[in-house]
Design a protein around this motif. Structure first.
Motif, PDB file in Angstrom:
ATOM      1  N   GLY A   1     -24.488  23.536  -2.357  1.00 49.98           N
ATOM      2  CA  GLY A   1     -24.017  24.322  -1.206  1.00 49.98           C
ATOM      3  C   GLY A   1     -22.692  24.972  -1.528  1.00 49.98           C
ATOM      4  O   GLY A   1     -21.754  24.320  -1.968  1.00 49.98           O
TER       5      GLY A   1
ATOM      6  N   THR B   1     -25.557  29.541   0.267  1.00 50.47           N
ATOM      7  CA  THR B   1     -24.437  29.635   1.209  1.00 50.47           C
ATOM      8  C   THR B   1     -24.995  29.613   2.619  1.00 50.47           C
ATOM      9  O   THR B   1     -26.116  30.058   2.854  1.00 50.47           O
TER      10      THR B   1
ATOM     11  N   CYS C   1     -27.486  19.640   1.319  1.00 51.60           N
ATOM     12  CA  CYS C   1     -27.231  19.930  -0.084  1.00 51.60           C
ATOM     13  C   CYS C   1     -26.867  18.646  -0.811  1.00 51.60           C
ATOM     14  O   CYS C   1     -26.308  17.729  -0.225  1.00 51.60           O
TER      15      CYS C   1
ATOM     16  N   ALA D   1     -25.293  22.184   5.452  1.00 56.93           N
ATOM     17  CA  ALA D   1     -24.450  21.734   4.342  1.00 56.93           C
ATOM     18  C   ALA D   1     -24.800  20.284   3.982  1.00 56.93           C
ATOM     19  O   ALA D   1     -24.719  19.879   2.825  1.00 56.93           O
TER      20      ALA D   1
ATOM     21  N   VAL E   1     -21.670  19.962  -2.310  1.00 59.28           N
ATOM     22  CA  VAL E   1     -21.161  21.211  -1.731  1.00 59.28           C
ATOM     23  C   VAL E   1     -19.754  21.467  -2.256  1.00 59.28           C
ATOM     24  O   VAL E   1     -18.998  20.546  -2.556  1.00 59.28           O
TER      25      VAL E   1
ATOM     26  N   LEU F   1     -19.898  26.740   0.211  1.00 61.66           N
ATOM     27  CA  LEU F   1     -19.391  27.047   1.545  1.00 61.66           C
ATOM     28  C   LEU F   1     -18.019  27.700   1.485  1.00 61.66           C
ATOM     29  O   LEU F   1     -17.321  27.608   0.484  1.00 61.66           O
TER      30      LEU F   1
END
Lengths: 242, 301, 365
Positions: free
Chosen positions: A37, A194, A204, A201, A207, A39
């Motif tokens: 992820g 993303t 994942c 999130a 992240v 972010l």
């Protein structure tokens, strides 16, 4: 993750636009088959970094290899070995589902037979067998996104980049989309994603969180929650990005 | 403040809105919650007099959206779904332009936008097209507010905006509400529903439920449990294969489940242990808006 | 309204593409045109058929050749050679000096000079014949300074291949019409379509602004800029091509403003049916530019068109505008001579104006 093959390796990735540093020494590795992820707040530099990793734009400095290829000199090879899907990039609306599959298969040089077999499999998986001749325009957003993802991995790339793939999608379809992601990862495809949905999130394996061009945190969601003593990734994100 | 009675709208063969009814009160922060394609934008356009409904009638502040469209246009503030400002004009120029369009000036209503605009002030010479997502959204809100509208229509203001900016945005809305402005806002993010006083859950052009966020979650019909273990990927698979469950949906690192019949936690626990899961937790959970939305979606289908 | 106009100017001045279309293109078009003409003239090949071969005619030939505009390619001795000379393509014009030139010239009883030009290239032909006439006139003034009557030598122009005299004066009004049409109609239609594309039209519609306010706000800057353009073009035309303005400059500018407003209403009409800038641009190209170029008499003489196309050319606003400009600039006509054409353009303006305000939707479709 050292025992696994490395899909993405980024050492001190720097990208400057004039005086503005969009990506400031990004260092991370993503293992083959991992769901990673990526972010960060709007304007934190995610899109810039993704463009570099996809071989579309060149970094200012840093040592970056994607699918084993160098981003400076082998970006054409990178493009052949990755899939890309974003909220905006989608399918050709006026072509049918089948035509879209054939077209993208053709772009990546798959044989007619392979395209046919894999397309059938996609239609079956998505339950769209009856609608193969329907125009993509007529599909609901959630279906389009699931189809777009399947198209992005039709050529079995080593890595697939997903840029906000589930924005605006209804909650049930959103979860079905993540089922597809898990299946792809189980097949060994690395997923680089993303999202603005913080619950995603949590899905994942690892992240990273970007703030102002730098990676300020990178770990498993559970580890991050422990480190910052938060109950959810949303809290972690708000704590770091604010 | 807003009255909607039996509004329907079709585009060709596609039914975008199907017999929509709802009312909002003066000063209320009302949310339309639903995914893209649910019909939110069509409804906004009808209420802002930009689109004619096929059936039904609607009014804003007592003015009919079809007949009194001129009146409506002078009392509403509207922020469309996508970024709709002039990208080549600076922050300041955009705001000045919209102030002039509504025959007012930035100074006159500065108190309304002060908190929001102060965050933009350092960038006021920058072209609007070069702002970040969160900043664009703040500018768009300032432009929609500059004429002190009675009703504010915000169509998906937080779509594509990061979690931090979203949170800030909802804090701004709460402040505006205190100033007596009625607000109708739409969003595909279910977690934002809690910030509204009342919400309508909308899907496929139909309103599935209208209530306070609390009322909606209270009405969740089943007993909900949250399950977690050390391997969430396998946990999803195993729970889906478990015949006694009605639903199993991932929620972050947990999975929310409901049972077809009476909940039997012990049997489930044993089943999961046999499947090789460790650190299994099965605890009762209060339903959230997203749980309710998915439940209603399934009923609708 | 004032804010709207200000905003529109910001858009124009900040967009490189708009600035190019507005100011770059007209000047480039005119200069390309002017450049092409001036190079041709310096190298124009001519032939001379001197039937007299007396001292006076030889002096005239000398004068023509030494003027620097022409290059003497051939000297003919029979009429048949003239035709062959043109077909070979080496000469653009032939000068035939009549028999007993000196005798007639001194006796002042009709010395004859015939100028034959290749009018398949009408610009060059007309310019060559103008220059040659100028030279013979100067020659005459030099030799017989006491004469009061200017027309002593009978210069007779005959244009081969294109019997209709198509002068540069046709091209300049045509270019002005095209540039004004392009700038006014294309730019407005594109700028309105852009508001639809960016979504700002949605906000403007949801505001108390009335359609005519939006339209007027969008259009006013282009009226001003197009007008400046029109003046620039006339000045450049005057400097580069020595395009005369025999009539009233004020009248000319008044007519230009009318034509600009007419083009703008067409632009608005196009924008009402164009959802994007690209569609607006294509529509302007095909619905306005091509007919203007092809059917207004700019390039192909209207009289030579098939009857159907002649009929269609009647509804081309630029056809009438070109007539008006020619009359005012070349003939020096006053309003009395162009009121009919003016009325036609005025009628079109009102028609398209009303149509575009009617078609301008107060809602999204």
């Amino acid at each position: 993750m050292n025992d696994k093959q490395i899909a993405i390796k980024s050492e001190n990735l720097v990208k400057k636009f004039g005086n503005f540093v969009a990506n400031d020494h990004l260092t991370f590795e993503v293992a083959q088959g991992e769901i990673f992820g990526f972010l960060g707040a709007n304007g934190a530099g995610k899109t810039t970094a993704i463009k570099i990793l996809c071989g579309i734009s060149k970094p200012t400095s840093g040592n970056i290899r994607v699918a084993g290829f160098d981003v400076y000199t082998e970006n054409e090879k990178i493009k052949k070995n990755i899939g890309y899907m974003s909220q905006r990039f989608s399918l050709y609306e006026e072509l049918s589902i089948w035509e879209n599959l054939r077209f993208y298969g053709g772009i990546y040089g798959l044989s007619a037979k392979t395209i046919r077999e894999r397309s059938e499999a996609v239609l079956k998986r998505l339950g769209l067998e009856d609608q193969r001749n329907a125009h993509v325009r007529s599909l609901p957003l959630g279906w389009k996104q699931k189809l777009a993802f399947s198209v992005a991995i039709l050529h079995r790339p080593g890595i697939v980049f997903l840029d906000e793939p589930t924005g605006g999608v209804d909650p049930i379809t959103r979860r079905q989309f993540w089922d597809l992601i898990y299946e792809a990862a189980a097949d060994g495809i690395t997923v680089f994603v993303t999202t603005h949905y913080m619950d995603e999130a949590e899905y994942c394996q690892r992240v990273s969180i970007m703030v102002d061009g730098r990676i300020v945190a990178l770990d498993k969601p559970t580890a991050l929650k422990n480190t910052y003593s938060c109950k959810s990734m949303e809290e972690v994100f708000l704590k770091l990005a604010r | 403040m807003i009255e909607v009675e039996g509004i329907s709208k079709t585009y060709g063969k596609v039914l975008a809105l199907d017999d929509i009814h709802f009312n909002t009160k003066k000063g209320e922060l009302f949310g339309l919650i639903g995914p893209d394609g649910a019909g939110k934008t069509s409804l906004f356009r009808i209420l802002t007099s930009l689109l004619l409904p096929d059936k039904g009638r609607a009014s804003v502040a007592g003015f009919d959206v079809v007949k009194d469209y001129k009146k409506i246009r002078s009392i509403i503030g509207y922020m469309p779904g996508r970024f709709s400002l002039y990208p080549d004009l600076s922050v300041e120029e955009n705001l000045q332009f919209f102030a002039k369009v509504f025959k007012t000036s930035i100074e006159e209503n500065y108190h309304l936008i002060k908190d929001i605009y102060q965050m933009l002030e350092p960038f006021k010479k920058r072209p609007a097209g070069k702002l970040s997502g969160g900043m664009k959204q703040k500018l768009a809100l300032s432009c929609a507010l500059i004429h002190k509208p009675e009703v504010l229509f915000l169509d998906e203001p937080t779509t594509g905006v990061d979690a931090v900016s979203r949170k800030e945005f909802w804090e701004m809305l709460a402040k505006l509400k205190e100033q007596g402005i009625s607000i109708l806002v739409s969003t595909p993010y279910m977690d934002e529903a809690a910030m509204c006083e009342r919400i309508a859950l909308i899907q496929n052009g139909r309103i599935m439920d209208i209530n306070t966020p609390f009322g909606i979650t209270q009405a969740f019909p089943d007993e909900l449990f949250s399950v977690s273990s050390d391997n969430i990927i396998h946990l999803v698979k195993d729970l889906r294969e478990y015949q006694e469950l009605k639903t199993a949906y991932t929620f972050g690192s947990n999975i929310h489940i409901t049972f077809k019949n009476l909940p039997d936690i012990t049997t489930l626990q044993t089943y999961l242990e046999k499947s090789g899961h460790s650190n299994i937790k099965i605890i009762p959970e209060n339903a959230g808006i997203e749980d309710c939305f998915m439940n209603l979606m399934q009923n609708q289908a | 309204m004032e804010a709207f106009i200000k905003k529109e100017f910001f858009h124009i001045f900040r967009d490189v593409r708009s600035m190019m279309i507005l100011f770059g293109m007209p000047i480039v078009q005119l200069l390309v045109f002017g450049f092409a003409i001036s190079t041709e003239l310096n190298n124009a090949g001519i032939a001379i058929y001197d039937q007299s071969r007396d001292p006076m005619s030889k002096q005239l030939v000398q004068k023509i050749v030494s003027s620097g505009y022409f290059e003497l390619q051939q000297v003919f001795s029979t009429n048949a050679e003239i035709e062959a000379g043109f077909k070979s393509g080496k000469i653009k014009a032939a000068i035939v000096i009549g028999k007993d030139f000196e005798k007639h010239f001194i006796q002042q009883d009709g010395a004859q000079i015939q100028i034959i030009a290749d009018a398949s290239d009408p610009n060059t032909a007309s310019i060559i014949s103008n220059y040659l006439q100028g030279i013979t006139r100067a020659f005459q003034a030099e030799k017989l300074p006491n004469l009061k009557l200017p027309v002593e030598i009978k210069t007779e122009s005959r244009l081969l291949y294109n019997p209709e005299m198509r002068s540069v004066f046709m091209f300049v009004p045509g270019t002005i019409a095209i540039i004004l049409m392009l700038v006014s109609a294309m730019m407005t239609s594109i700028s309105i379509a852009r508001e639809k594309e960016t979504g700002t039209m949605e906000i403007l519609l949801a505001s108390p602004l009335k359609p005519w306010q939006i339209i007027l706000g969008k259009v006013t800057p282009y009226v001003i800029l197009s007008f400046i353009n029109a003046m620039t073009i006339v000045v450049v035309a005057w400097l580069v091509f020595e395009m005369p303005i025999k009539g009233s400059f004020l009248l000319l500018m008044g007519e230009a403003i009318l034509f600009i407003v007419m083009s703008l209403t067409l632009g608005i009409l196009i924008s009402t049916v164009s959802p994007t800038q690209q569609v607006a641009m294509l529509l302007s190209m095909f619905a306005l530019m091509l007919p203007t170029i092809l059917l207004s008499g700019f390039i192909f003489p209207i009289e030579n068109m098939p009857v159907v196309l002649q009929g269609i050319s009647n509804i081309m606003p630029s056809r009438w505008f070109i007539i008006i400009m020619k009359s005012i600039m070349v003939k020096g006509s006053g309003f009395m001579y162009v009121w009919k054409e003016t009325l036609i353009i005025l009628g079109m303006t009102v028609f398209f104006g009303i149509l575009s305000i009617k078609k301008f939707k107060i809602r999204l479709s």
